[in-house]
Design a protein around this motif. Sequence first.
Motif, PDB file in Angstrom:
ATOM      1  N   LEU A 163       0.844  -1.211   0.000  1.00 28.26           N
ATOM      2  CA  LEU A 163       0.000   0.000   0.000  1.00 28.26           C
ATOM      3  C   LEU A 163       0.874   1.255   0.000  1.00 28.26           C
ATOM      4  O   LEU A 163       1.888   1.298   0.707  1.00 28.26           O
ATOM      5  CB  LEU A 163      -0.872  -0.008   1.267  1.00 28.26           C
ATOM      6  CG  LEU A 163      -2.072   0.923   1.338  1.00 28.26           C
ATOM      7  CD1 LEU A 163      -3.052   0.635   0.212  1.00 28.26           C
ATOM      8  CD2 LEU A 163      -2.763   0.779   2.688  1.00 28.26           C
ATOM      9  N   LEU A 164       0.479   2.261  -0.784  1.00 33.74           N
ATOM     10  CA  LEU A 164       1.190   3.544  -0.741  1.00 33.74           C
ATOM     11  C   LEU A 164       0.579   4.420   0.341  1.00 33.74           C
ATOM     12  O   LEU A 164      -0.627   4.316   0.618  1.00 33.74           O
ATOM     13  CB  LEU A 164       1.069   4.259  -2.101  1.00 33.74           C
ATOM     14  CG  LEU A 164       1.711   3.587  -3.318  1.00 33.74           C
ATOM     15  CD1 LEU A 164       1.526   4.481  -4.542  1.00 33.74           C
ATOM     16  CD2 LEU A 164       3.180   3.293  -3.083  1.00 33.74           C
ATOM     17  N   VAL A 165       1.389   5.318   0.933  1.00 34.38           N
ATOM     18  CA  VAL A 165       0.842   6.338   1.840  1.00 34.38           C
ATOM     19  C   VAL A 165      -0.241   7.100   1.060  1.00 34.38           C
ATOM     20  O   VAL A 165      -0.021   7.480  -0.091  1.00 34.38           O
ATOM     21  CB  VAL A 165       1.977   7.296   2.280  1.00 34.38           C
ATOM     22  CG1 VAL A 165       1.419   8.463   3.060  1.00 34.38           C
ATOM     23  CG2 VAL A 165       3.035   6.536   3.079  1.00 34.38           C
ATOM     24  N   MET A 225      10.440  -3.142  -3.114  1.00 34.08           N
ATOM     25  CA  MET A 225       9.993  -4.347  -3.826  1.00 34.08           C
ATOM     26  C   MET A 225       8.469  -4.402  -3.890  1.00 34.08           C
ATOM     27  O   MET A 225       7.887  -4.791  -4.896  1.00 34.08           O
ATOM     28  CB  MET A 225      10.516  -5.603  -3.106  1.00 34.08           C
ATOM     29  CG  MET A 225      11.940  -5.978  -3.403  1.00 34.08           C
ATOM     30  SD  MET A 225      12.235  -6.494  -5.123  1.00 34.08           S
ATOM     31  CE  MET A 225      11.240  -7.979  -5.211  1.00 34.08           C
ATOM     32  N   ALA A 226       7.815  -3.964  -2.804  1.00 36.41           N
ATOM     33  CA  ALA A 226       6.348  -4.091  -2.720  1.00 36.41           C
ATOM     34  C   ALA A 226       5.624  -2.907  -3.348  1.00 36.41           C
ATOM     35  O   ALA A 226       4.548  -3.070  -3.940  1.00 36.41           O
ATOM     36  CB  ALA A 226       5.921  -4.228  -1.260  1.00 36.41           C
ATOM     37  N   LYS A 227       6.205  -1.712  -3.273  1.00 34.27           N
ATOM     38  CA  LYS A 227       5.473  -0.514  -3.696  1.00 34.27           C
ATOM     39  C   LYS A 227       5.774  -0.105  -5.138  1.00 34.27           C
ATOM     40  O   LYS A 227       4.973   0.585  -5.776  1.00 34.27           O
ATOM     41  CB  LYS A 227       5.759   0.655  -2.746  1.00 34.27           C
ATOM     42  CG  LYS A 227       5.232   0.431  -1.329  1.00 34.27           C
ATOM     43  CD  LYS A 227       5.559   1.613  -0.443  1.00 34.27           C
ATOM     44  CE  LYS A 227       5.442   1.293   1.035  1.00 34.27           C
ATOM     45  NZ  LYS A 227       4.199   0.739   1.496  1.00 34.27           N
ATOM     46  N   LEU A 228       6.918  -0.524  -5.664  1.00 33.62           N
ATOM     47  CA  LEU A 228       7.217  -0.126  -7.050  1.00 33.62           C
ATOM     48  C   LEU A 228       6.153  -0.651  -8.017  1.00 33.62           C
ATOM     49  O   LEU A 228       5.668   0.097  -8.882  1.00 33.62           O
ATOM     50  CB  LEU A 228       8.623  -0.577  -7.455  1.00 33.62           C
ATOM     51  CG  LEU A 228       9.074  -0.132  -8.840  1.00 33.62           C
ATOM     52  CD1 LEU A 228      10.513   0.391  -8.821  1.00 33.62           C
ATOM     53  CD2 LEU A 228       8.943  -1.235  -9.876  1.00 33.62           C
ATOM     54  N   PRO A 281      -4.160  -2.296  -3.381  1.00 34.11           N
ATOM     55  CA  PRO A 281      -3.650  -3.677  -3.515  1.00 34.11           C
ATOM     56  C   PRO A 281      -4.560  -4.646  -2.765  1.00 34.11           C
ATOM     57  O   PRO A 281      -5.213  -4.263  -1.786  1.00 34.11           O
ATOM     58  CB  PRO A 281      -2.269  -3.623  -2.860  1.00 34.11           C
ATOM     59  CG  PRO A 281      -1.982  -2.203  -2.539  1.00 34.11           C
ATOM     60  CD  PRO A 281      -3.227  -1.413  -2.667  1.00 34.11           C
ATOM     61  N   ASN A 282      -4.608  -5.871  -3.251  1.00 34.18           N
ATOM     62  CA  ASN A 282      -5.349  -6.931  -2.551  1.00 34.18           C
ATOM     63  C   ASN A 282      -4.314  -7.946  -2.101  1.00 34.18           C
ATOM     64  O   ASN A 282      -3.750  -8.667  -2.920  1.00 34.18           O
ATOM     65  CB  ASN A 282      -6.361  -7.572  -3.499  1.00 34.18           C
ATOM     66  CG  ASN A 282      -7.011  -8.803  -2.861  1.00 34.18           C
ATOM     67  OD1 ASN A 282      -6.567  -9.271  -1.803  1.00 34.18           O
ATOM     68  ND2 ASN A 282      -8.043  -9.314  -3.505  1.00 34.18           N
ATOM     69  N   ALA A 297      11.501   8.233  -6.288  1.00 34.78           N
ATOM     70  CA  ALA A 297      12.240   9.296  -5.570  1.00 34.78           C
ATOM     71  C   ALA A 297      11.332   9.919  -4.516  1.00 34.78           C
ATOM     72  O   ALA A 297      11.739  10.172  -3.370  1.00 34.78           O
ATOM     73  CB  ALA A 297      12.718  10.347  -6.562  1.00 34.78           C
ATOM     74  N   ALA A 298      10.064  10.122  -4.878  1.00 35.65           N
ATOM     75  CA  ALA A 298       9.109  10.749  -3.940  1.00 35.65           C
ATOM     76  C   ALA A 298       8.820   9.822  -2.759  1.00 35.65           C
ATOM     77  O   ALA A 298       8.616  10.279  -1.627  1.00 35.65           O
ATOM     78  CB  ALA A 298       7.809  11.076  -4.668  1.00 35.65           C
ATOM     79  N   LEU A 299       8.839   8.520  -3.025  1.00 31.78           N
ATOM     80  CA  LEU A 299       8.512   7.537  -1.975  1.00 31.78           C
ATOM     81  C   LEU A 299       9.362   7.777  -0.733  1.00 31.78           C
ATOM     82  O   LEU A 299       8.880   7.771   0.388  1.00 31.78           O
ATOM     83  CB  LEU A 299       8.764   6.128  -2.529  1.00 31.78           C
ATOM     84  CG  LEU A 299       8.093   4.943  -1.870  1.00 31.78           C
ATOM     85  CD1 LEU A 299       6.589   5.081  -1.831  1.00 31.78           C
ATOM     86  CD2 LEU A 299       8.488   3.662  -2.609  1.00 31.78           C
TER      87      LEU A 299
END
Length: 394
Positions: A77-79, A130-133, A152-153, A104-106
């Motif tokens: 999950l992204l913020v 690995m999970a958010k890209l 994401p599920n 870069a923003a992450l």
Amino acid sequence: TTGDVTLDVGFVNTAACKSAITYIDGDAGILRYRGYPIEQLAESSSFLETSYLLIYGELPTAEQLSAFDSRLRRHTLLVEDMKNFFDGFPRDAHPMSVLASGVAALGTFYQDSHDPYDPEAVETQTFRLMAKLPTIAAYAFRKSQGRSLLYPNNDYNLVENFLWMTFGQPTEPFDLDPDLAKALDLLFILHADHEQNCSTSTVRLVGSSEADLFASISAGIQALSGPLHGGANSAVLSMLNKIKSEGGDVAEFVRKVKNKEDGVKLMGFGHRVYKNYDPRATIVKKTAHEMFEKRAASNPLLELAMELEATALEDDYFVERKLYPNVDFYTGLIYESMGFPSDMFTVLFAIGRLPGWIAQYREMINDPATKIGRPRQVYTGSAERSFVPVDERG
Ligand code: SDX
């Protein structure tokens, strides 16, 4: 002589660094990750298992793989605020630019340690990336299509989740195609690492300044976007469509390439290291055939690609220059058949290459002997000369 490599002044040819991750024999067409032949990993492994192997150096036990998988699922999950980030881009922004900027923003959303020498911090960044890209990649695609972003599920693994977030409908159950997920998983394995290629060297060089993992991977994504590197898979499809639109005359196209007319190249052919068939291309070609056979879908561009390959491999121009198909020659045809537009092909390459970039960064930051650091040059400019005031210049 620098170490075990001779510096040949005519053509600066030095080993960039030492590494224990990937081995390539370009003349024999050999590729191994941590000693395991790519053919065996393609046949028997998964992208998650291969990612673990590249990052930690050993194949995981069942327990280690399960723990790796479940920890990744908790980081997909992204913020929430990051979603605003996607609204700032024009609809037609190239997904690779969005991906590089997003990575870069992450890093800005996490104030915990960015210290590259803090193993816990690097481990957390490893899982977050690995999970958010793949989530960022899927969102870049959805925004370009004007479609809603899907959370994401975490019932899905990384590859399945990426397909859900990319192609899913919020109002419908997702009809996950297991064959498609399996083929994409295989393609990610084939792209997972490749020694000191342009983008991996970029990750190492940026990281050698003690920039953190987010910054180094973001730079690697930009390097991969070039058409001579990761952008070639999209360029191959454009090339095939152009040949088809001009009547499908392969011999005429090959004649133009040999005469270097308009700088045209046979995209997807040639390699800085492989002077033999790229072992990944062999596997991708087989996958392409299986995909199209299974879907009973004849693909005129596949036929054209095969005719182009056969013509080139029999032509002295290509044989003398040791130009063979590389990993990019057939991948675009498969990605297109999966439903991806061509500007997403290099994004898929980046998802696959991420574990390799991470492994190479971690090796570099933990072992100074493997740092590229500061490459030198062979100076070919003017010898020393004295300054001339502007009113005395001719
Ligand atoms: C990737 O490094 C990696 O590992 C990269 C990669 C990875 O996994 O990270 O494998 C992924 O980037 C694969 C490569 C994808 N790029 C392409 O398919 C673009 C097309 N290929 C070329 O641009 C080229 O082959 C390179 C850049 C990939 C490699 O170039 P080389 O081996 O250094 O060859 P060169 O540029 O020195 O050229 C040698 C000769 C020249 O002819 P002459 O001047 O001797 O007459 O070969 C010719 C070139 O013109 N040539 C080609 C050609 N590639 C080289 N001619 C036509 N078509 C081509 N594709």
